[in-house]
Design an enzyme around this catalytic site. Structure first.
Site, short mmCIF file in Angstrom:
data_model
loop_
_atom_site.label_atom_id
_atom_site.label_comp_id
_atom_site.label_asym_id
_atom_site.label_seq_id
_atom_site.Cartn_x
_atom_site.Cartn_y
_atom_site.Cartn_z
N CYS A 62 13.30 9.99 7.77
CA CYS A 62 13.33 9.23 9.03
C CYS A 62 14.75 9.43 9.80
O CYS A 62 14.79 9.62 10.86
CB CYS A 62 12.86 8.14 9.17
SG CYS A 62 14.05 6.88 8.02
N LYS A 118 0.94 -1.24 0.01
CA LYS A 118 0.09 -0.04 -0.02
C LYS A 118 0.84 1.23 0.01
O LYS A 118 1.67 1.61 0.95
CB LYS A 118 -0.73 -0.08 1.21
CG LYS A 118 -1.67 1.27 1.37
CD LYS A 118 -2.09 1.60 2.80
CE LYS A 118 -2.28 3.00 3.13
NZ LYS A 118 -2.07 4.09 2.04
N GLU A 172 9.41 0.46 11.18
CA GLU A 172 10.60 1.54 11.04
C GLU A 172 9.78 2.76 11.28
O GLU A 172 9.03 3.51 10.16
CB GLU A 172 10.96 1.40 9.35
CG GLU A 172 11.56 0.08 9.15
CD GLU A 172 13.12 0.02 9.68
OE1 GLU A 172 13.33 0.82 10.46
OE2 GLU A 172 13.47 -1.27 9.35
N GLU A 230 10.00 14.89 16.48
CA GLU A 230 10.29 14.91 15.02
C GLU A 230 9.46 16.09 14.47
O GLU A 230 8.32 16.11 14.25
CB GLU A 230 9.89 13.54 14.52
CG GLU A 230 10.42 13.27 13.03
CD GLU A 230 10.11 12.12 12.54
OE1 GLU A 230 8.87 11.37 12.73
OE2 GLU A 230 11.10 11.10 12.15
P1 NAD Z 1 2.16 7.75 8.55
O1 NAD Z 1 2.09 6.91 9.55
O2 NAD Z 1 0.94 8.80 8.62
O3 NAD Z 1 1.52 7.00 7.24
C1 NAD Z 1 2.55 5.90 6.94
C2 NAD Z 1 1.59 5.02 5.94
O4 NAD Z 1 0.60 4.30 7.02
C3 NAD Z 1 0.89 5.57 4.90
O5 NAD Z 1 0.69 4.66 3.82
C4 NAD Z 1 -0.75 5.56 5.57
O6 NAD Z 1 -1.88 5.69 4.57
C5 NAD Z 1 -0.78 4.35 6.39
N1 NAD Z 1 -1.75 4.35 7.43
C6 NAD Z 1 -2.34 5.52 7.87
N2 NAD Z 1 -3.40 5.15 9.01
C7 NAD Z 1 -3.24 3.67 9.02
C8 NAD Z 1 -3.74 2.66 9.66
N3 NAD Z 1 -4.80 3.00 10.66
N4 NAD Z 1 -3.53 1.29 9.58
C9 NAD Z 1 -2.75 1.07 8.57
N5 NAD Z 1 -2.15 2.06 7.89
C10 NAD Z 1 -2.15 3.16 7.91
O7 NAD Z 1 3.57 8.34 8.19
P2 NAD Z 1 3.74 9.63 7.14
O8 NAD Z 1 3.35 10.70 7.55
O9 NAD Z 1 3.26 8.86 5.64
O10 NAD Z 1 5.35 9.44 7.20
C11 NAD Z 1 6.12 10.08 8.07
C12 NAD Z 1 6.72 9.36 9.20
O11 NAD Z 1 7.24 8.05 8.59
C13 NAD Z 1 7.87 10.01 9.86
O12 NAD Z 1 7.53 9.88 11.25
C14 NAD Z 1 9.06 9.42 9.62
O13 NAD Z 1 10.30 9.45 10.42
C15 NAD Z 1 8.65 8.02 9.35
N6 NAD Z 1 9.59 7.21 8.37
C16 NAD Z 1 10.39 6.03 8.93
C17 NAD Z 1 11.48 5.64 8.12
C18 NAD Z 1 12.30 4.51 8.59
O14 NAD Z 1 12.89 3.81 7.83
N7 NAD Z 1 12.33 4.44 9.97
C19 NAD Z 1 11.34 5.90 6.93
C20 NAD Z 1 10.40 6.84 6.11
C21 NAD Z 1 9.73 7.56 7.08
#
Ligand code: NAD
Length: 484
Positions: free
Chosen positions: A283, A174, A249, A383
């Site tokens: 991240c 997804k 992650e 963050e």
């Molecule tokens: P997010 O948590 O809002 O969304 C991530 C994904 O989860 C999206 O595809 C979203 O549609 C999905 N999602 C949302 N609600 C959900 C639910 N209830 N159940 C299942 N899936 C759901 O994160 P974001 O804003 O897209 O990304 C930013 C965050 O990601 C930051 O905190 C960043 O640090 C982290 N990040 C971590 C890494 C890593 O490898 N550690 C890499 C990139 C980003």
């Protein structure tokens, strides 16, 4: 505006209820593409098709070396389409073209890297007793689900898909709501590999509909989630209902620790690069600068000078810094600037959206340095996910470690010093998944195990370590009859 379908069970389809969602270009706020807003029913179709593909003889009988060749073909085809993929990534996610090109190259590298290990998934023999042969097999899990964020859409998608396929799983991915385009483009390339229908499905849609249905589907054998801490917690809770294992992650508040004896020119270049890459929406961004007190003023001045020389613009024009991905994310950054203002924090540069008319259409934010923070301040702990650097000074090496570890996160750390003893002493004591000494990020780091401590999550992706996440170990004990 372009209209795309999603790739489910080997077919290009609309969502089961016909709903669509629009992805916008963050540099202009113009609609870019319309994609299906998938449903739980679509997720169920994808998971069912993945299960069938996983159990099909076409997949189970495929030689491991052939799985490797397949991934090498995918790497080649990503490279052949690199320019189109890079431009689409830039339009969808906002990032500067050079950074999208680097991401596409890393996506191809994931395929190549895991292609090379597909036929090297070794087990062990375990000496138990003379009349027994005991061995282990590393087997695929089955159907793996991948929920990815918007900041590195293609790179993170391939970081999961490549090792999952190399180890013999079937995949349902997804993409993030904001950035569905490049995953769908790669699905076009995967379709040409002529694999079993459903071996890889891409279901576009919201987290509430598609993400939740995927994390909670009883037919999913593993969930890899990359995203924010609150959503990670929800995904873990949802997956727990079926005892589905998860890899999380999550975020970070990673420090660059700069000592007076470092090569300060080089350190300043990297400190800036580590926070402005993808406009700070990374991240592993180096969002904290821990600087030795005796060089504080001099070093921060070097950083500020570099920040003020950066170009801002639409990613497609390949500036140093592109737009923030969405209004929502820009609002989050603005809210943190409000905290800085209310608390009288010293803003050395930036702290606002640029005033130029050319940039007013997009979600731009100036590279920002917040100085004089202590590690108990929210701006040094949370963050922000924008091009915002929080500066904290330290006096002793022990204090540097204490401040570095004074966070709920623990993803990566950069250490800048010419004293190798000091560097290694710190590397031992900092509670993170990766330490970089006199560099930051190792140029993509496909080969390096990556993951966090604390609220940065658990499990490791990248490198050979990721193979553990996509396989499970079976032990076989064979009794040998004497004189048979
Ligand atoms: P997010 O948590 O809002 O969304 C991530 C994904 O989860 C999206 O595809 C979203 O549609 C999905 N999602 C949302 N609600 C959900 C639910 N209830 N159940 C299942 N899936 C759901 O994160 P974001 O804003 O897209 O990304 C930013 C965050 O990601 C930051 O905190 C960043 O640090 C982290 N990040 C971590 C890494 C890593 O490898 N550690 C890499 C990139 C980003």
């Amino acid at each position: 505006m372009q209209r795309m379908q999603m790739f489910v069970g080997g077919e290009w389809v609309d969502s089961s209820d016909g709903e669509v969602m629009t992805s916008i270009d963050p540099a202009t706020r113009e609609p870019l593409v319309e994609v299906p807003s998938g449903t739980a029913e679509d997720v169920d179709r994808a998971v069912t098709a993945a299960r069938q593909a996983f159990e099909s003889t076409a997949w189970t009988d495929m030689l491991p070396a052939e799985r490797g060749r397949m991934l090498n073909r995918l790497a080649l085809s990503i490279r052949e389409n690199a320019e189109e993929l890079s431009r689409l990534e830039t339009l969808d996610a906002g990032k500067p073209l050079a950074q999208s090109r680097a991401d596409v190259e890393v996506a191809a590298r994931y395929c190549e890297y895991y292609a090379g290990v597909a036929d090297k998934l070794l087990g062990e023999t375990i000496p138990v007793r003379p009349d027994m042969l005991d061995y282990t097999l590393r087997e695929p899990l089955g159907v793996t689900a991948h929920i990815v964020p918007w900041n590195y859409p293609l790179q993170i998608a391939m970081r999961g898909i490549a090792p999952a396929l190399a180890t013999g799983n079937a995949v349902v991915l997804k993409p993030a709501d904001e950035t569905p385009v490049t995953a769908l483009k790669v699905a076009e390339l995967i379709e040409k590999l002529d694999l079993s229908a459903g071996l890889v499905s891409i279901v576009t849609g919201t987290g509430a509909r598609v993400g939740a249905a995927l994390a909670g589907h009883p037919g999913v054998d593993h969930v890899t989630f990359t995203g924010s801490v609150p959503t990670g917690i929800t995904v873990m809770q949802t997956a727990a209902r079926n005892v589905t294992p998860v890899t999380l992650e999550l975020g970070g508040k990673s420090p660059n620790i700069v000592f007076a004896d470092a090569d300060l020119e080089e350190a300043a270049d990297w400190v800036v690069r580590a926070i402005i890459q993808n406009a700070g929406q990374t991240c592993s961004a180096g969002s904290r600068l821990l600087v030795e007190r005796c060089i504080h003023e001099e070093f921060v001045a070097r950083v500020v000078e570099r920040m003020e020389g950066l170009t801002l613009g639409a990613g497609i024009d390949d500036p140093d810094v592109g737009p923030i991905v969405s209004q929502k994310q820009l609002d989050t950054i603005m809210a943190y600037m409000e905290i800085a203002r209310n608390d009288g924090v010293t803003v050395r540069t930036g702290g606002k959206s640029p005033s130029s008319a050319a940039l007013s259409k997009g979600f731009f934010f100036e590279p920002t340095v917040l100085d004089g923070l202590t590690s108990d301040h929210r701006l040094a702990r949370e963050e922000i996910f924008g091009p915002v650097l929080s500066v904290i000074e330290f006096e002793t090496t022990a204090q540097a470690v204490q401040i570095a570890n004074d966070t709920e996160y623990g993803l990566i750390t950069g250490v800048w010093t010419t004293n190798i003893n000091k560097a290694l002493w710190l590397a031992d004591r900092i509670r993170v998944g990766q330490v970089y000494i006199n560099n930051y990020g190792a140029g993509g780091g496909v080969e390096l195990p990556f993951g966090g401590h604390g609220k940065s999550g658990f499990g490791r992706e990248k490198g050979l370590e990721a193979l553990r996440g996509y396989t499970q170990l079976k032990n076989v004990a064979v009794k040998i009859k004497p004189n048979a």
